[in-house]
Design a protein around this motif. Structure first.
Motif, PDB file in Angstrom:
ATOM      1  N   TYR A 236      38.857  42.429  32.341  1.00 43.69           N
ATOM      2  CA  TYR A 236      39.769  42.234  33.484  1.00 43.69           C
ATOM      3  C   TYR A 236      39.236  41.189  34.455  1.00 43.69           C
ATOM      4  O   TYR A 236      39.985  40.375  34.991  1.00 43.69           O
ATOM      5  CB  TYR A 236      40.022  43.567  34.209  1.00 43.69           C
ATOM      6  CG  TYR A 236      40.937  44.472  33.413  1.00 43.69           C
ATOM      7  CD1 TYR A 236      42.314  44.239  33.385  1.00 43.69           C
ATOM      8  CD2 TYR A 236      40.432  45.534  32.677  1.00 43.69           C
ATOM      9  CE1 TYR A 236      43.162  45.053  32.643  1.00 43.69           C
ATOM     10  CE2 TYR A 236      41.265  46.354  31.933  1.00 43.69           C
ATOM     11  CZ  TYR A 236      42.631  46.107  31.918  1.00 43.69           C
ATOM     12  OH  TYR A 236      43.465  46.905  31.181  1.00 43.69           O
ATOM     13  N   ASN A 237      37.936  41.222  34.665  1.00 50.08           N
ATOM     14  CA  ASN A 237      37.362  40.306  35.660  1.00 50.08           C
ATOM     15  C   ASN A 237      37.557  38.850  35.252  1.00 50.08           C
ATOM     16  O   ASN A 237      37.744  37.980  36.105  1.00 50.08           O
ATOM     17  CB  ASN A 237      35.869  40.613  35.841  1.00 50.08           C
ATOM     18  CG  ASN A 237      35.354  40.074  37.151  1.00 50.08           C
ATOM     19  OD1 ASN A 237      36.000  40.230  38.191  1.00 50.08           O
ATOM     20  ND2 ASN A 237      34.210  39.414  37.120  1.00 50.08           N
ATOM     21  N   SER A 238      37.520  38.611  33.931  1.00 47.50           N
ATOM     22  CA  SER A 238      37.690  37.231  33.471  1.00 47.50           C
ATOM     23  C   SER A 238      39.118  36.729  33.696  1.00 47.50           C
ATOM     24  O   SER A 238      39.393  35.544  33.588  1.00 47.50           O
ATOM     25  CB  SER A 238      37.330  37.136  31.987  1.00 47.50           C
ATOM     26  OG  SER A 238      38.223  37.944  31.248  1.00 47.50           O
ATOM     27  N   GLN A 239      40.020  37.651  34.003  1.00 50.68           N
ATOM     28  CA  GLN A 239      41.410  37.233  34.252  1.00 50.68           C
ATOM     29  C   GLN A 239      41.757  37.326  35.741  1.00 50.68           C
ATOM     30  O   GLN A 239      42.920  37.438  36.119  1.00 50.68           O
ATOM     31  CB  GLN A 239      42.376  38.140  33.493  1.00 50.68           C
ATOM     32  CG  GLN A 239      42.160  38.148  31.982  1.00 50.68           C
ATOM     33  CD  GLN A 239      43.053  39.189  31.339  1.00 50.68           C
ATOM     34  OE1 GLN A 239      44.265  39.118  31.451  1.00 50.68           O
ATOM     35  NE2 GLN A 239      42.439  40.157  30.697  1.00 50.68           N
ATOM     36  N   CYS A 240      40.723  37.327  36.560  1.00 50.14           N
ATOM     37  CA  CYS A 240      40.964  37.491  38.005  1.00 50.14           C
ATOM     38  C   CYS A 240      41.193  36.174  38.717  1.00 50.14           C
ATOM     39  O   CYS A 240      40.842  35.114  38.217  1.00 50.14           O
ATOM     40  CB  CYS A 240      39.783  38.204  38.646  1.00 50.14           C
ATOM     41  SG  CYS A 240      39.902  39.964  38.463  1.00 50.14           S
ATOM     42  N   ASP A 241      41.736  36.313  39.917  1.00 50.51           N
ATOM     43  CA  ASP A 241      41.903  35.167  40.808  1.00 50.51           C
ATOM     44  C   ASP A 241      40.565  34.521  41.085  1.00 50.51           C
ATOM     45  O   ASP A 241      39.564  35.207  41.227  1.00 50.51           O
ATOM     46  CB  ASP A 241      42.440  35.648  42.162  1.00 50.51           C
ATOM     47  CG  ASP A 241      43.944  35.758  42.124  1.00 50.51           C
ATOM     48  OD1 ASP A 241      44.536  35.420  41.089  1.00 50.51           O
ATOM     49  OD2 ASP A 241      44.501  36.180  43.144  1.00 50.51           O
ATOM     50  N   LYS A 251      44.005  31.239  40.236  1.00 52.66           N
ATOM     51  CA  LYS A 251      44.496  31.463  38.869  1.00 52.66           C
ATOM     52  C   LYS A 251      44.244  32.906  38.484  1.00 52.66           C
ATOM     53  O   LYS A 251      43.446  33.589  39.102  1.00 52.66           O
ATOM     54  CB  LYS A 251      43.729  30.555  37.895  1.00 52.66           C
ATOM     55  CG  LYS A 251      43.968  29.090  38.091  1.00 52.66           C
ATOM     56  CD  LYS A 251      43.230  28.315  36.990  1.00 52.66           C
ATOM     57  CE  LYS A 251      43.257  26.832  37.293  1.00 52.66           C
ATOM     58  NZ  LYS A 251      42.197  26.440  38.222  1.00 52.66           N
ATOM     59  N   GLY A 252      44.895  33.344  37.438  1.00 50.06           N
ATOM     60  CA  GLY A 252      44.646  34.679  36.900  1.00 50.06           C
ATOM     61  C   GLY A 252      45.570  35.724  37.486  1.00 50.06           C
ATOM     62  O   GLY A 252      45.814  35.743  38.693  1.00 50.06           O
ATOM     63  N   TRP A 254      45.080  38.961  37.673  1.00 49.85           N
ATOM     64  CA  TRP A 254      44.442  40.147  38.244  1.00 49.85           C
ATOM     65  C   TRP A 254      43.601  39.823  39.470  1.00 49.85           C
ATOM     66  O   TRP A 254      43.093  38.707  39.602  1.00 49.85           O
ATOM     67  CB  TRP A 254      43.538  40.825  37.204  1.00 49.85           C
ATOM     68  CG  TRP A 254      44.292  41.424  36.058  1.00 49.85           C
ATOM     69  CD1 TRP A 254      44.571  40.839  34.864  1.00 49.85           C
ATOM     70  CD2 TRP A 254      44.890  42.729  36.018  1.00 49.85           C
ATOM     71  NE1 TRP A 254      45.302  41.683  34.063  1.00 49.85           N
ATOM     72  CE2 TRP A 254      45.502  42.860  34.758  1.00 49.85           C
ATOM     73  CE3 TRP A 254      44.965  43.796  36.907  1.00 49.85           C
ATOM     74  CZ2 TRP A 254      46.186  44.004  34.359  1.00 49.85           C
ATOM     75  CZ3 TRP A 254      45.634  44.944  36.512  1.00 49.85           C
ATOM     76  CH2 TRP A 254      46.249  45.046  35.263  1.00 49.85           C
ATOM     77  N   ASN A 302      47.370  43.836  39.580  1.00 48.18           N
ATOM     78  CA  ASN A 302      48.158  42.755  38.991  1.00 48.18           C
ATOM     79  C   ASN A 302      49.406  42.571  39.844  1.00 48.18           C
ATOM     80  O   ASN A 302      50.301  43.422  39.849  1.00 48.18           O
ATOM     81  CB  ASN A 302      48.530  43.111  37.545  1.00 48.18           C
ATOM     82  CG  ASN A 302      49.166  41.941  36.819  1.00 48.18           C
ATOM     83  OD1 ASN A 302      49.990  41.233  37.378  1.00 48.18           O
ATOM     84  ND2 ASN A 302      48.768  41.744  35.572  1.00 48.18           N
TER      85      ASN A 302
END
Ligand SMILES: CCCCCCCCCC(=O)SCCNC(=O)CCNC(=O)[C@H](O)C(C)(C)COP(=O)(O)OP(=O)(O)OC[C@H]1O[C@@H](n2cnc3c(N)ncnc32)[C@H](O)[C@@H]1OP(=O)(O)O
Length: 415
Positions: A236-241, A251-252, A254, A302
Motif C-alpha cells: 500500500y505504501n508504494s501506492q501512496c501520495d 501521485k498514487g 492511497w 483511498n
C-alpha cells in the motif's frame, strides 16, 4: 721552673690540640730545663710524626666538606635552572590562558549573535505561519453561515490531524492537507457545524510552529511487525501520495494516515481538562508504548474509491479466548477504522451504532486486513461497512456495519 710558669703553659694547653700540647710542653720543659739537644730533636720528631695522622683526618674532613659544598652548589644550580624553567612555563601558561579567554569571549559573542539571529528567524517564521493561517482563514467568507461551518470543519480537521502531534505541525504539507480538506468539505455543504468564525483565527494562530520535536508516528513500521505485515505495508505504501509542496505533482491513490497517541485537550462542557489529564490522556489504541504488545496498525485511505484499509497485527495484551484476540479489541479496531474513514468523508462525526458479526476468531500475533467501505451518506448519517479478513483474504474473521452521525464542535464540547 715549670712550676713557676703555670699560666703560660696552661694557656698554651688551652689553645693547642692535645698531641701538640704534650710535645710543646715537653720541649718547653727541655729548653727551660737545659736538657740534651738530641733528645729534644727526637722528641720534636716524635711530635711531628704524631701530627701526621691528625692532619690526614683533617684533610679527609676537609675533602668531605669540599665535596658537600660542591654538591650544594650543584643543587643550587639545578634549583636555579628549575626556577627559570618554571617561570618560563608560568609565562607560557599565562599567555595561553589569556589566549583561551580571548577565544572564549569571541565564541560567546558569536554564540550570542547566532542565538539572536535564530530568535529573529523564529519570530519571522512564526509571523509567516500566522500570516499564512490568516490567509487560509481569509479564503473563507466568514459572513456566510455555510463558510463558518466549513471553517469549523477545517479546525476539526486540523485538530485531528495536527493537534494530536505535540508539534501541531504547520509545515507546507499541512497547509496542503487543509486545502485538500477544504475541497472535500466544499462538496458537502449540508454538514451541520456550529463553529464560530472568530474562534478560528484564535485557534489557528495558537498552533505552534515547526520547531518542536515530532512525536512518534505509531503507524510507521517497527521491529515487531511480521513479514506479512511488512509485505502488505509495502504494497500500500508504494501506492501512496508523494508528499510534495506542489499539490499537482501528487501521485498514487492511497494516503498513509499518520497516527499519534494524543488528540484533544477539550472535555465535557467545553472546559479544559486538568493539566494532569491533558498531559496524561492517551488515545486508547496507542497507549502502550512497547512495540508489538497491543494494537499494531496502519490505516491507508483511498480518496478516489472512498475507502480505507487497515493492516492490523494483534499483540499479546489483546487476548480474549486463549490464544485469540478479544472481541472488544476487534470492535475497537473496527470503530477506529470506520470512524477515521467517516471523518474523512463527512468531517466531525461520532459513532452512533456499531453492529458486529464475529465469524472466525483471530489468532494472536496474526496479521489481518480491515476493509472499510462507504455504504451511503444520508443527511448527517454516514453508513460504513467493514470486513476483517486474513492477510491473504481467504478467511473472513469479522463483518460489521457502522453508523456515524455528524456533529458540531460545540456538540463535541458538550458531550
Ligand atoms: C481521525 C480520528 C478518528 C478517530 C477514530 C475513533 C472513532 C471512535 C469513535 C467513537 O468511539 S465516538 C464515541 C462513541 N459514540 C458516542 O459517544 C456517541 C454518543 N451519542 C451521541 O452523541 C448522540 O446520540 C448522537 C450524536 C449519535 C446523535 O444525537 P443527535 O441528537 O445529534 O442526533 P439525533 O438523535 O437527532 O439523530 C440524528 C439521526 O441519527 C439517527 N440516530 C441517532 N442515533 C442512532 C442510533 N444509535 N442508531 C441508529 N440511528 C441513530 C437518528 O435516528 C437520526 O436519524 P434521522 O435524521 O434519519 O431521523
Amino acid at each position: 721552673m715549670t712550676a713557676s710558669m703555670p699560666h703560660a703553659a696552661g694557656a698554651a694547653a688551652a689553645e693547642d690540640p692535645p698531641i701538640l700540647q704534650s710535645g710543646l710542653h715537653r720541649s718547653r720543659t727541655v729548653t727551660h730545663g737545659h736538657a740534651e739537644p738530641e733528645s729534644e730533636v727526637a722528641t720534636m720528631k716524635k711530635t711531628v710524626m704524631g701530627i701526621g695522622p691528625m692532619l690526614q683526618s683533617l684533610n679527609v674532613m676537609n675533602e668531605e666538606l669540599r665535596k658537600r659544598k660542591d654538591n650544594l652548589l650543584r643543587d643550587k644550580l639545578v634549583l636555579e635552572e628549575s626556577i627559570v624553567t618554571c617561570n618560563k612555563e608560568k609565562d607560557e601558561d599565562t599567555t595561553k590562558l589569556s589566549e583561551a579567554s580571548e577565544s572564549l569571549k569571541k565564541l560567546k559573542t558569536e554564540h550570542d549573535d547566532g542565538k539572536a539571529n535564530a530568535q529573529k528567524e523564529i519570530e519571522s517564521l512564526k509571523q509567516q505561519i500566522l500570516d499564512r493561517d490568516k490567509a487560509i482563514c481569509a479564503l473563507v467568507d466568514t459572513t456566510k453561515a455555510e463558510a463558518r461551518k466549513l471553517c469549523g470543519l477545517v479546525i476539526w480537521y486540523r485538530i485531528i490531524t495536527h493537534k494530536c502531534r505535540k508539534t501541531r505541525d504547520c509545515s507546507l504539507s499541512s497547509v496542503l492537507r487543509v486545502e485538500q480538506t477544504l475541497r472535500i468539505l466544499k462538496t458537502r455543504p449540508s454538514l451541520h457545524t456550529g463553529f464560530q468564525a472568530d474562534k478560528l483565527i484564535h485557534t489557528t494562530v495558537r498552533l505552534p510552529g515547526i520547531f518542536s520535536p515530532r512525536p512518534r508516528d505509531f503507524s510507521l513500521p517497527n521491529s515487531s511487525w511480521s513479514p506479512k505485515m511488512m509485505e502488505l505495508y509495502d504494497h500500500y505504501n508504494s501506492q501512496c501520495d508523494l508528499e510534495t509542496e506542489d499539490i499537482e505533482s501528487q501521485k498514487g491513490p492511497w494516503i498513509r494516515l499518520p497516527s499519534y497517541n494524543r488528540i484533544l485537550k477539550y472535555a465535557k462542557g467545553g472546559v479544559y481538562l486538568s493539566k494532569i489529564m491533558q498531559s496524561k490522556a492517551r488515545l486508547f489504541t496507542r497507549n502502550v508504548y512497547q512495540v508489538g504488545a497491543s494494537f499494531e496498525y496502519v490505516i491507508f485511505l483511498n480518496k478516489e474509491e472512498k475507502k480505507c484499509v487497515c493492516l492490523f497485527q494483534a499483540g499479546h495484551l489483546l487476548e480474549g479466548p486463549p490464544g485469540h484476540v478479544h472481541g472488544g479489541a476487534i470492535a475497537t479496531m473496527i470503530d477506529t477504522v470506520t470512524g477515521t474513514h467517516a471523518t474523512f468523508l463527512s468531517g466531525l462525526v461520532v459513532t452512533a451504532n456499531l453492529n458486529i458479526n464475529y465469524r472466525n476468531a483471530i489468532p494472536l500475533g496474526s496479521t489481518v486486513i480491515l476493509e472499510s467501505t462507504l455504504d451511503h451518506i444520508e443527511g448527517r448519517k454516514t453508513h460504513i461497512n467493514c470486513k476483517v479478513t486474513s492477510a491473504d483474504g481467504s478467511k473472513v474473521h469479522t463483518e460489521a456495519t457502522a453508523l456515524f452521525v455528524s456533529i458540531s464542535v460545540s456538540h463535541l464540547m458538550g458531550m
